[in-house]
Write a protein that holds these residues in place. Structure first.
Motif, mmCIF file in Angstrom:
data_model
loop_
_atom_site.group_PDB
_atom_site.id
_atom_site.type_symbol
_atom_site.label_atom_id
_atom_site.label_comp_id
_atom_site.label_asym_id
_atom_site.label_seq_id
_atom_site.Cartn_x
_atom_site.Cartn_y
_atom_site.Cartn_z
ATOM 1 N N PRO A 27 27.167 45.283 33.160
ATOM 2 C CA PRO A 27 27.577 43.913 32.832
ATOM 3 C C PRO A 27 27.869 43.060 34.065
ATOM 4 O O PRO A 27 27.516 41.885 34.121
ATOM 5 C CB PRO A 27 28.838 44.125 31.979
ATOM 6 N N ASN A 28 28.542 43.649 35.054
ATOM 7 C CA ASN A 28 28.841 42.951 36.306
ATOM 8 C C ASN A 28 28.540 43.901 37.462
ATOM 9 O O ASN A 28 29.409 44.690 37.857
ATOM 10 C CB ASN A 28 30.299 42.497 36.351
ATOM 11 N N PRO A 29 27.325 43.869 38.025
ATOM 12 C CA PRO A 29 26.961 44.797 39.095
ATOM 13 C C PRO A 29 27.879 44.726 40.310
ATOM 14 O O PRO A 29 28.109 45.744 40.974
ATOM 15 C CB PRO A 29 25.527 44.362 39.467
ATOM 16 N N GLU A 30 28.408 43.522 40.608
ATOM 17 C CA GLU A 30 29.259 43.368 41.782
ATOM 18 C C GLU A 30 30.594 44.091 41.611
ATOM 19 O O GLU A 30 31.212 44.504 42.602
ATOM 20 C CB GLU A 30 29.485 41.880 42.063
ATOM 21 N N ALA A 31 31.044 44.263 40.384
ATOM 22 C CA ALA A 31 32.253 45.047 40.122
ATOM 23 C C ALA A 31 31.888 46.510 39.900
ATOM 24 O O ALA A 31 32.587 47.415 40.355
ATOM 25 C CB ALA A 31 32.988 44.493 38.896
ATOM 26 N N GLY A 32 30.786 46.750 39.219
ATOM 27 C CA GLY A 32 30.369 48.108 38.913
ATOM 28 C C GLY A 32 30.112 48.958 40.133
ATOM 29 O O GLY A 32 30.370 50.171 40.131
ATOM 30 N N GLY A 197 39.841 38.913 41.369
ATOM 31 C CA GLY A 197 41.185 39.224 40.902
ATOM 32 C C GLY A 197 41.271 40.719 40.668
ATOM 33 O O GLY A 197 40.311 41.337 40.204
ATOM 34 N N TRP A 198 42.442 41.325 40.974
ATOM 35 C CA TRP A 198 42.547 42.775 40.941
ATOM 36 C C TRP A 198 42.417 43.330 39.534
ATOM 37 O O TRP A 198 41.717 44.330 39.314
ATOM 38 C CB TRP A 198 43.871 43.207 41.568
ATOM 39 N N ALA A 199 43.076 42.722 38.565
ATOM 40 C CA ALA A 199 43.007 43.224 37.190
ATOM 41 C C ALA A 199 41.600 43.080 36.602
ATOM 42 O O ALA A 199 41.058 44.047 36.035
ATOM 43 C CB ALA A 199 44.034 42.515 36.315
ATOM 44 N N PRO A 200 40.961 41.898 36.737
ATOM 45 C CA PRO A 200 39.591 41.779 36.222
ATOM 46 C C PRO A 200 38.614 42.726 36.915
ATOM 47 O O PRO A 200 37.701 43.266 36.272
ATOM 48 C CB PRO A 200 39.238 40.312 36.520
ATOM 49 N N LEU A 201 38.819 42.965 38.217
ATOM 50 C CA LEU A 201 37.934 43.885 38.930
ATOM 51 C C LEU A 201 38.037 45.289 38.353
ATOM 52 O O LEU A 201 37.026 45.938 38.077
ATOM 53 C CB LEU A 201 38.289 43.914 40.416
ATOM 54 N N ALA A 202 39.278 45.762 38.150
ATOM 55 C CA ALA A 202 39.465 47.107 37.600
ATOM 56 C C ALA A 202 38.890 47.205 36.189
ATOM 57 O O ALA A 202 38.247 48.209 35.837
ATOM 58 C CB ALA A 202 40.953 47.458 37.589
ATOM 59 N N ARG A 203 39.095 46.166 35.410
ATOM 60 C CA ARG A 203 38.607 46.186 34.024
ATOM 61 C C ARG A 203 37.083 46.195 33.968
ATOM 62 O O ARG A 203 36.469 46.989 33.239
ATOM 63 C CB ARG A 203 39.157 44.982 33.269
ATOM 64 N N GLU A 204 36.444 45.333 34.763
ATOM 65 C CA GLU A 204 34.988 45.234 34.731
ATOM 66 C C GLU A 204 34.310 46.394 35.448
ATOM 67 O O GLU A 204 33.211 46.818 35.063
ATOM 68 C CB GLU A 204 34.550 43.901 35.352
ATOM 69 N N PRO A 209 32.563 53.750 31.652
ATOM 70 C CA PRO A 209 32.858 54.919 32.484
ATOM 71 C C PRO A 209 31.756 55.966 32.490
ATOM 72 O O PRO A 209 31.521 56.620 33.513
ATOM 73 C CB PRO A 209 34.156 55.468 31.873
ATOM 74 N N GLY A 210 31.073 56.160 31.371
ATOM 75 C CA GLY A 210 29.989 57.148 31.331
ATOM 76 C C GLY A 210 28.856 56.775 32.269
ATOM 77 O O GLY A 210 28.362 57.617 33.036
ATOM 78 N N SER A 211 28.433 55.525 32.230
ATOM 79 C CA SER A 211 27.360 55.052 33.108
ATOM 80 C C SER A 211 27.768 55.131 34.573
ATOM 81 O O SER A 211 26.978 55.510 35.439
ATOM 82 C CB SER A 211 26.992 53.605 32.751
ATOM 83 N N VAL A 212 29.023 54.782 34.849
ATOM 84 C CA VAL A 212 29.540 54.832 36.218
ATOM 85 C C VAL A 212 29.525 56.263 36.750
ATOM 86 O O VAL A 212 29.139 56.515 37.901
ATOM 87 C CB VAL A 212 30.968 54.251 36.270
#
Length: 282
Positions: A27-32, A197-204, A209-212
């Motif tokens: 969904p968000n490669p820059e966070a993933g 933002g720290w919270a949105p980064l952790a969430r996104e 988790p499986g794909s990660v």
């Protein structure tokens, strides 16, 4: 190049293309990418703990590991931004092809890498394939992705050369990889945390988790195989062969719905032929 090294690099190329394709669908490669590198780093640390002997026999080896980590951070930051803005096929062509053009002269002139008729011909054919695969001139958001992919190429070239020098200093591959990730990950976390933002980064970052987990394991294995081959082969030929991941990426991009034109298919064929020529004995 020996058959074993050839198979290691080609396997590394496939795994590398696969985890990049998985990141593209995130969904968000820059966070993933932050979560993927976290998993890869943990895997690298476990790998390193299983080794015997000094991880870095000399300070020079450790120093080059640090340089590799800085280059890794540039590569990963630029790659995720490029994938967020441009098609997978274009990003791969620019980043991997550009890195090859940077590494070959340095590896031959500064690191004493040998050349033969087969390696020169293979590199030329593979390079021609990269040129053929270039898409039409990018515009708008895609043009921005093109620029980030070019910066990614600089990072790729930098960490390949740094890893090669560190291995020549006796550094162990798993420790080398782990140090690189230990440096690259905090840079990514701070940069992305301030932007999202720290919270949105952790969430996104951990939204899937499986794909990660799978992508992180593939990332770690890709680098492990590449470093194993790099220890016994030249940086130029390893990077050039690893660029066969472009062909793998195009196939994966097609499965993701990206259109593969005639130019891309012909270029992928050139890349494959070039890889075969590079693998022939001198």
């Amino acid at each position: 190049m020996e058959t074993v090294a050839l198979l290691l690099v080609l396997s590394s190329a496939f795994l590398h293309a696969t985890w990049n394709a998985m990141l593209k669908r995130y969904p968000n490669p820059e966070a993933g990418v932050v979560a993927v590198i976290t998993v890869a780093m943990v895997g690298g640390a476990l790998w390193a703990f299983g080794m015997h002997g000094a991880a870095f026999p000399s300070w020079k080896g450790l120093g080059w590991a640090v340089v590799a980590g800085v280059c890794e951070s540039v590569y990963l930051a630029a790659l995720s931004r490029a994938l967020h803005r441009a098609p997978l096929g274009l990003v791969y062509t620019v980043s991997r092809g550009g890195a090859m053009l940077l590494v070959w002269p340095v590896s031959v002139l500064a690191l004493g890498e040998g050349v033969s008729v087969w390696t020169v011909t293979g590199a030329a054919v593979l390079g021609a394939g990269l040129v053929v695969m270039q898409l039409t001139r990018p515009e708008g958001r895609v043009a921005s992705g093109f620029a980030w992919a070019a910066l990614s190429a600089v990072g790729i070239a930098g960490y390949h050369l740094s890893y090669k020098v560190a291995l020549a200093q006796g550094a162990q591959a798993p420790a080398l990889f782990t140090v690189g990730m230990l440096i690259a990950l905090p840079v990514l976390v701070v940069e992305r945390g301030r932007r999202f933002g720290w919270a949105p980064l952790a969430r996104e970052a951990w939204s899937r988790p499986g794909s990660v987990l799978v992508a992180g394991i593939f990332c770690m294995l890709s680098f492990a195989l590449m470093l194993s081959a790099l220890g016994n082969s030249g940086a130029g030929v390893v990077l050039t062969l690893r660029n066969t991941s472009i062909a793998f990426a195009l196939v994966l991009a097609a499965f993701q719905g990206e259109r593969m034109g005639r130019r891309q298919l012909v270029g992928a064929g050139f890349v494959s032929v070039g890889a075969v020529l590079l693998g022939l004995p001198g």
